[in-house]
Design a protein around this motif. Structure first.
Motif, PDB file in Angstrom:
ATOM      1  N   GLN A   7     -59.287  21.089  33.065  1.00  0.00           N
ATOM      2  CA  GLN A   7     -60.606  21.726  32.949  1.00  0.00           C
ATOM      3  C   GLN A   7     -60.720  22.503  31.645  1.00  0.00           C
ATOM      4  OE1 GLN A   7     -62.862  20.479  34.412  1.00  0.00           O
ATOM      5  NE2 GLN A   7     -63.461  21.608  36.218  1.00  0.00           N
ATOM      6  N   SER A   8     -59.659  23.194  31.272  1.00  0.00           N
ATOM      7  CA  SER A   8     -59.656  23.948  30.022  1.00  0.00           C
ATOM      8  C   SER A   8     -59.828  23.010  28.831  1.00  0.00           C
ATOM      9  CB  SER A   8     -58.347  24.725  29.900  1.00  0.00           C
ATOM     10  OG  SER A   8     -58.245  25.332  28.645  1.00  0.00           O
ATOM     11  N   LEU A   9     -59.150  21.886  28.850  1.00  0.00           N
ATOM     12  CA  LEU A   9     -59.258  20.910  27.766  1.00  0.00           C
ATOM     13  C   LEU A   9     -60.660  20.301  27.725  1.00  0.00           C
ATOM     14  CD1 LEU A   9     -55.790  19.160  28.109  1.00  0.00           C
ATOM     15  CD2 LEU A   9     -56.521  20.731  26.287  1.00  0.00           C
ATOM     16  N   TYR A  10     -61.243  20.061  28.892  1.00  0.00           N
ATOM     17  CA  TYR A  10     -62.610  19.535  28.926  1.00  0.00           C
ATOM     18  C   TYR A  10     -63.582  20.542  28.324  1.00  0.00           C
ATOM     19  CZ  TYR A  10     -67.210  18.224  30.420  1.00  0.00           C
ATOM     20  OH  TYR A  10     -68.552  17.926  30.419  1.00  0.00           O
ATOM     21  N   ARG A  11     -63.445  21.822  28.705  1.00  0.00           N
ATOM     22  CA  ARG A  11     -64.328  22.847  28.147  1.00  0.00           C
ATOM     23  C   ARG A  11     -64.182  22.914  26.628  1.00  0.00           C
ATOM     24  NH1 ARG A  11     -62.460  25.874  32.714  1.00  0.00           N
ATOM     25  NH2 ARG A  11     -61.061  26.983  31.323  1.00  0.00           N
ATOM     26  N   TYR A  12     -62.952  22.758  26.145  1.00  0.00           N
ATOM     27  CA  TYR A  12     -62.707  22.748  24.703  1.00  0.00           C
ATOM     28  C   TYR A  12     -63.437  21.573  24.055  1.00  0.00           C
ATOM     29  CZ  TYR A  12     -60.125  22.700  20.296  1.00  0.00           C
ATOM     30  OH  TYR A  12     -59.778  22.704  18.966  1.00  0.00           O
ATOM     31  N   CYS A  13     -63.334  20.397  24.658  1.00  0.00           N
ATOM     32  CA  CYS A  13     -64.038  19.212  24.145  1.00  0.00           C
ATOM     33  C   CYS A  13     -65.541  19.442  24.145  1.00  0.00           C
ATOM     34  CB  CYS A  13     -63.704  17.985  24.990  1.00  0.00           C
ATOM     35  SG  CYS A  13     -62.029  17.378  24.826  1.00  0.00           S
ATOM     36  N   TYR A  14     -66.040  20.046  25.206  1.00  0.00           N
ATOM     37  CA  TYR A  14     -67.478  20.288  25.294  1.00  0.00           C
ATOM     38  C   TYR A  14     -67.932  21.278  24.232  1.00  0.00           C
ATOM     39  CZ  TYR A  14     -72.099  21.201  27.085  1.00  0.00           C
ATOM     40  OH  TYR A  14     -73.455  21.317  27.185  1.00  0.00           O
ATOM     41  N   CYS A  15     -67.107  22.277  23.973  1.00  0.00           N
ATOM     42  CA  CYS A  15     -67.465  23.245  22.924  1.00  0.00           C
ATOM     43  C   CYS A  15     -67.541  22.578  21.560  1.00  0.00           C
ATOM     44  CB  CYS A  15     -66.459  24.389  22.881  1.00  0.00           C
ATOM     45  SG  CYS A  15     -66.737  25.578  24.192  1.00  0.00           S
ATOM     46  N   GLN A  22     -69.826  12.814  25.433  1.00  0.00           N
ATOM     47  CA  GLN A  22     -68.926  12.808  24.283  1.00  0.00           C
ATOM     48  C   GLN A  22     -67.668  13.619  24.573  1.00  0.00           C
ATOM     49  OE1 GLN A  22     -71.133  14.173  20.898  1.00  0.00           O
ATOM     50  NE2 GLN A  22     -72.397  12.331  20.784  1.00  0.00           N
ATOM     51  N   ALA A  23     -67.821  14.723  25.302  1.00  0.00           N
ATOM     52  CA  ALA A  23     -66.661  15.545  25.668  1.00  0.00           C
ATOM     53  C   ALA A  23     -65.715  14.764  26.572  1.00  0.00           C
ATOM     54  CB  ALA A  23     -67.115  16.829  26.355  1.00  0.00           C
ATOM     55  N   GLU A  24     -66.277  14.037  27.523  1.00  0.00           N
ATOM     56  CA  GLU A  24     -65.443  13.225  28.416  1.00  0.00           C
ATOM     57  C   GLU A  24     -64.702  12.148  27.641  1.00  0.00           C
ATOM     58  OE1 GLU A  24     -68.435  11.923  31.116  1.00  0.00           O
ATOM     59  OE2 GLU A  24     -68.435  13.806  32.242  1.00  0.00           O
ATOM     60  N   ASP A  25     -65.403  11.468  26.726  1.00  0.00           N
ATOM     61  CA  ASP A  25     -64.763  10.432  25.905  1.00  0.00           C
ATOM     62  C   ASP A  25     -63.664  11.017  25.025  1.00  0.00           C
ATOM     63  OD1 ASP A  25     -66.505   8.594  26.996  1.00  0.00           O
ATOM     64  OD2 ASP A  25     -67.844   8.548  25.254  1.00  0.00           O
ATOM     65  N   LEU A  26     -63.932  12.152  24.438  1.00  0.00           N
ATOM     66  CA  LEU A  26     -62.967  12.805  23.565  1.00  0.00           C
ATOM     67  C   LEU A  26     -61.722  13.202  24.355  1.00  0.00           C
ATOM     68  CD1 LEU A  26     -62.407  13.869  20.705  1.00  0.00           C
ATOM     69  CD2 LEU A  26     -63.622  15.965  21.335  1.00  0.00           C
ATOM     70  N   LEU A  27     -61.913  13.761  25.515  1.00  0.00           N
ATOM     71  CA  LEU A  27     -60.780  14.159  26.353  1.00  0.00           C
ATOM     72  C   LEU A  27     -59.962  12.939  26.783  1.00  0.00           C
ATOM     73  CD1 LEU A  27     -59.167  16.305  27.842  1.00  0.00           C
ATOM     74  CD2 LEU A  27     -60.794  16.102  29.739  1.00  0.00           C
ATOM     75  N   GLN A  28     -60.649  11.885  27.187  1.00  0.00           N
ATOM     76  CA  GLN A  28     -59.941  10.686  27.632  1.00  0.00           C
ATOM     77  C   GLN A  28     -59.109  10.088  26.496  1.00  0.00           C
ATOM     78  OE1 GLN A  28     -62.299   7.698  29.553  1.00  0.00           O
ATOM     79  NE2 GLN A  28     -60.707   6.157  29.394  1.00  0.00           N
TER      80      GLN A  28
END
Length: 159
Positions: A7-15, A22-28
């Motif tokens: 979740q922390s990494l997802y929030r970072y991607c979203y920021c 795009q955040a989901e793709d970046l995290l994946q």
């Protein structure tokens, strides 16, 4: 990898991206890179954040974007209408502020406000001068202050 780190990494991607898909793709893609690498970092979260940041920068360059120069509601159960209205106004102001920040400012704000890093820790994590980080934090604070002054003035006009 535990859910809290994910979740922390997802929030970072979203920021960085300010976009859920795009955040989901970046995290994946970052997790895929981490899983296929032979690296065994001491701090997995920091290592994956570095992968995320590098991938984001690569994506910006690839798309010729120049990008550098959701909150949980844990409100008390017994809120009056005016209190709920204030919460909604604050939420809208935060969303508007978030839209006004560029990716570099959102990244620093996230690491400082959400993760609780100091400016020195952010500088080390991002491999940037501490002065640059302090400058970005200052710009974020100035934008937030201007937004609050503007919102207060509008509220005075209405009320």
């Amino acid at each position: 990898m535990d859910k809290v780190l994910l979740q922390s990494l997802y929030r970072y991607c979203y920021c960085l991206t300010a976009n859920t898909s795009q955040a989901e793709d970046l995290l994946q893609s970052a997790i895929e890179r981490w899983l296929t690498s032979s690296a065994t970092p001491e701090y997995i979260g920091a290592y994956i954040r570095k992968i995320i940041r590098n991938q984001f920068i690569d994506n910006c360059r690839r798309n010729n974007l120049v990008d550098f120069e959701p909150l949980e509601e844990n409100a008390p159960a017994l809120l009056g209408e005016s209190c709920l209205e204030d919460i909604e106004i604050q939420h809208n102001l935060l969303e508007y502020l978030f839209e006004q920040l560029n990716a570099a400012e959102r990244e620093v704000l996230y690491l400082w406000a959400i993760e609780g890093y100091s400016a020195a820790e952010i500088a080390i994590d991002l491999e940037q001068p501490r002065g640059t980080i302090l400058s970005r934090l200052h710009r974020v604070k100035v934008k937030a202050a201007q937004l609050m002054v503007s919102a207060h003035a509008k509220q005075q006009i209405r009320g």
